[in-house]
Design a protein around this motif. Structure first.
Motif, PDB file in Angstrom:
ATOM      1  N   LEU A 241      12.369   3.069  -3.839  1.00  0.00           N
ATOM      2  CA  LEU A 241      12.772   3.422  -5.195  1.00  0.00           C
ATOM      3  C   LEU A 241      14.212   3.925  -5.229  1.00  0.00           C
ATOM      4  O   LEU A 241      14.971   3.630  -6.148  1.00  0.00           O
ATOM      5  N   ASP A 242      14.580   4.689  -4.211  1.00  0.00           N
ATOM      6  CA  ASP A 242      15.919   5.273  -4.181  1.00  0.00           C
ATOM      7  C   ASP A 242      16.279   5.578  -2.733  1.00  0.00           C
ATOM      8  O   ASP A 242      15.460   5.411  -1.823  1.00  0.00           O
ATOM      9  N   TYR A 243      17.503   6.072  -2.550  1.00  0.00           N
ATOM     10  CA  TYR A 243      18.054   6.249  -1.214  1.00  0.00           C
ATOM     11  C   TYR A 243      18.957   7.479  -1.237  1.00  0.00           C
ATOM     12  O   TYR A 243      19.973   7.486  -1.921  1.00  0.00           O
TER      13      TYR A 243
ATOM     14  N   GLY B 185      18.055  13.560  -9.564  1.00  0.00           N
ATOM     15  CA  GLY B 185      18.126  12.215 -10.125  1.00  0.00           C
ATOM     16  C   GLY B 185      17.086  11.295  -9.519  1.00  0.00           C
ATOM     17  O   GLY B 185      16.436  10.512 -10.220  1.00  0.00           O
ATOM     18  N   ALA B 186      16.919  11.390  -8.194  1.00  0.00           N
ATOM     19  CA  ALA B 186      15.921  10.560  -7.516  1.00  0.00           C
ATOM     20  C   ALA B 186      14.510  10.927  -7.963  1.00  0.00           C
ATOM     21  O   ALA B 186      13.664  10.050  -8.202  1.00  0.00           O
ATOM     22  N   LEU B 187      14.246  12.236  -8.100  1.00  0.00           N
ATOM     23  CA  LEU B 187      12.923  12.670  -8.538  1.00  0.00           C
ATOM     24  C   LEU B 187      12.651  12.242  -9.972  1.00  0.00           C
ATOM     25  O   LEU B 187      11.531  11.852 -10.317  1.00  0.00           O
ATOM     26  N   ALA B 188      13.676  12.288 -10.827  1.00  0.00           N
ATOM     27  CA  ALA B 188      13.511  11.850 -12.215  1.00  0.00           C
ATOM     28  C   ALA B 188      13.164  10.363 -12.270  1.00  0.00           C
ATOM     29  O   ALA B 188      12.320   9.940 -13.069  1.00  0.00           O
ATOM     30  N   ARG B 189      13.824   9.562 -11.437  1.00  0.00           N
ATOM     31  CA  ARG B 189      13.501   8.128 -11.388  1.00  0.00           C
ATOM     32  C   ARG B 189      12.060   7.926 -10.956  1.00  0.00           C
ATOM     33  O   ARG B 189      11.348   7.060 -11.486  1.00  0.00           O
TER      34      ARG B 189
ATOM     35  N   GLU C 247       0.808  -1.215   0.000  1.00  0.00           N
ATOM     36  CA  GLU C 247       0.000   0.000   0.000  1.00  0.00           C
ATOM     37  C   GLU C 247       0.847   1.274   0.000  1.00  0.00           C
ATOM     38  O   GLU C 247       0.295   2.374  -0.098  1.00  0.00           O
ATOM     39  N   MET C 248       2.164   1.143   0.120  1.00  0.00           N
ATOM     40  CA  MET C 248       3.027   2.319   0.184  1.00  0.00           C
ATOM     41  C   MET C 248       3.128   3.020  -1.170  1.00  0.00           C
ATOM     42  O   MET C 248       3.139   2.370  -2.215  1.00  0.00           O
ATOM     43  N   PRO C 249       3.213   4.357  -1.152  1.00  0.00           N
ATOM     44  CA  PRO C 249       3.535   5.076  -2.381  1.00  0.00           C
ATOM     45  C   PRO C 249       4.981   4.767  -2.789  1.00  0.00           C
ATOM     46  O   PRO C 249       5.726   4.114  -2.047  1.00  0.00           O
ATOM     47  N   LEU C 250       5.379   5.240  -3.960  1.00  0.00           N
ATOM     48  CA  LEU C 250       6.797   5.174  -4.304  1.00  0.00           C
ATOM     49  C   LEU C 250       7.572   5.869  -3.193  1.00  0.00           C
ATOM     50  O   LEU C 250       7.205   6.961  -2.753  1.00  0.00           O
ATOM     51  N   THR C 251       8.655   5.243  -2.740  1.00  0.00           N
ATOM     52  CA  THR C 251       9.357   5.733  -1.552  1.00  0.00           C
ATOM     53  C   THR C 251      10.824   5.983  -1.842  1.00  0.00           C
ATOM     54  O   THR C 251      11.518   5.122  -2.385  1.00  0.00           O
ATOM     55  N   VAL C 252      11.282   7.185  -1.475  1.00  0.00           N
ATOM     56  CA  VAL C 252      12.703   7.507  -1.489  1.00  0.00           C
ATOM     57  C   VAL C 252      13.120   7.717  -0.041  1.00  0.00           C
ATOM     58  O   VAL C 252      12.612   8.617   0.637  1.00  0.00           O
ATOM     59  N   PHE C 253      14.021   6.859   0.454  1.00  0.00           N
ATOM     60  CA  PHE C 253      14.511   7.012   1.822  1.00  0.00           C
ATOM     61  C   PHE C 253      15.531   8.145   1.888  1.00  0.00           C
ATOM     62  O   PHE C 253      16.333   8.334   0.970  1.00  0.00           O
TER      63      PHE C 253
END
Length: 261
Positions: free
Chosen positions: A102-104, A116-120, A79-85
């Motif tokens: 998705l990214d870190y 870069g993380a936002l583009a992914r 249920e989580m949205p796309l997640t960047v830690f």
């Protein structure tokens, strides 16, 4: 053609105000970012995710009480949205990706690393939206059973080695109880081993309405509404029970009643 990705709803979660502000400033530069929500602790993050369904979350790992990994456990990976830690400690990287991050981003990070993380994230959202768009088209051109065919009129409740059949129309209200629910029937409670969201999909929307992220009420059981504060109400039921109508779900009740509260 499907419209281009725009108005992305983003949640920023960090217990440190300067860290949140840096992410907010970077996100506001991007014209494709729409609503930006923020939370300073894990519990608020869980509530915002469940109530507002952001598409993307920048999630701090290290927070007091409920940390970033605890947020994922509480909401559920599926249920989580796309997640960047986002964290200052790189030892959490392996666990982060095990949680389908998705990214870190490792603090302190550069503007370029954030971009870069936002583009992914945008690429992944585009892929997801195209898939959902295709699925909607397929549903439109194919014959599918109506939702009414999936609704239950009885619930099978197992307890203490016995099996009880509960008529759905007799249920006054339903509240979340961890991963299961409690059925309130004529002043009695029965634990039913199904998640609230799953049960909601099987109930007749003409009779049952969601009034809170943790409560569903039988319209026929409502005796009166009592205002509490700031747009919230208590629903008073025929058996004397009460359930809170949150601001988030007030509109659903008004729509079902066909009139404002």
């Amino acid at each position: 053609m499907k419209p281009a990705l725009e108005n992305i709803k983003v949640l920023v979660v960090d217990d440190e105000a300067p860290a949140r502000q840096r992410l907010l400033d970077l996100l506001r530069r991007d014209p494709q970012v729409g609503t930006i929500l923020e939370a300073c602790n894990g519990q608020d993050a869980v509530e915002l995710i469940e109530d507002h369904h952001p598409e993307l979350v920048f999630l701090d790992v290290q927070m007091p009480e409920l940390d970033g990994l605890g947020v994922i456990d509480a909401v559920g990976t599926a249920e989580m949205p796309l997640t960047v830690f986002v964290t200052a400690y790189d030892q959490h990287a392996i666990r982060a990706f095990e949680s389908n991050a998705l990214d870190y981003l490792l603090k302190p990070f550069s503007d370029e690393r954030f971009e870069g993380a936002l583009a992914r994230a945008k690429t992944r959202l585009d892929e997801r939206n195209m898939l959902e768009f295709g699925q909607r088209v397929m549903k439109m051109v194919s014959a599918t059973p109506s939702n009414a065919d999936r609704r239950w009129d009885r619930l099978v409740v197992k307890s203490g080695g016995s099996t009880r059949f509960v008529r759905v129309v007799d249920v006054d209200w339903i509240e979340a109880a961890g991963v299961y629910v409690n059925l309130h029937v004529a002043g009695k409670e029965f634990l039913y081993r199904t998640a609230l969201n799953d049960l909601a999909d099987r109930l007749d929307p003409r009779r049952f309405v969601r009034v809170h992220r943790s409560a569903i009420v039988n319209i026929e059981s409502i005796v009166q509404l009592e205002p509490i504060s700031h747009g919230e109400f208590d629903v008073v039921l025929r058996n004397g029970s009460r359930a809170r109508v949150s601001r988030t779900y007030r509109a659903q009740l008004e729509k079902r009643l066909g009139q404002p509260l």
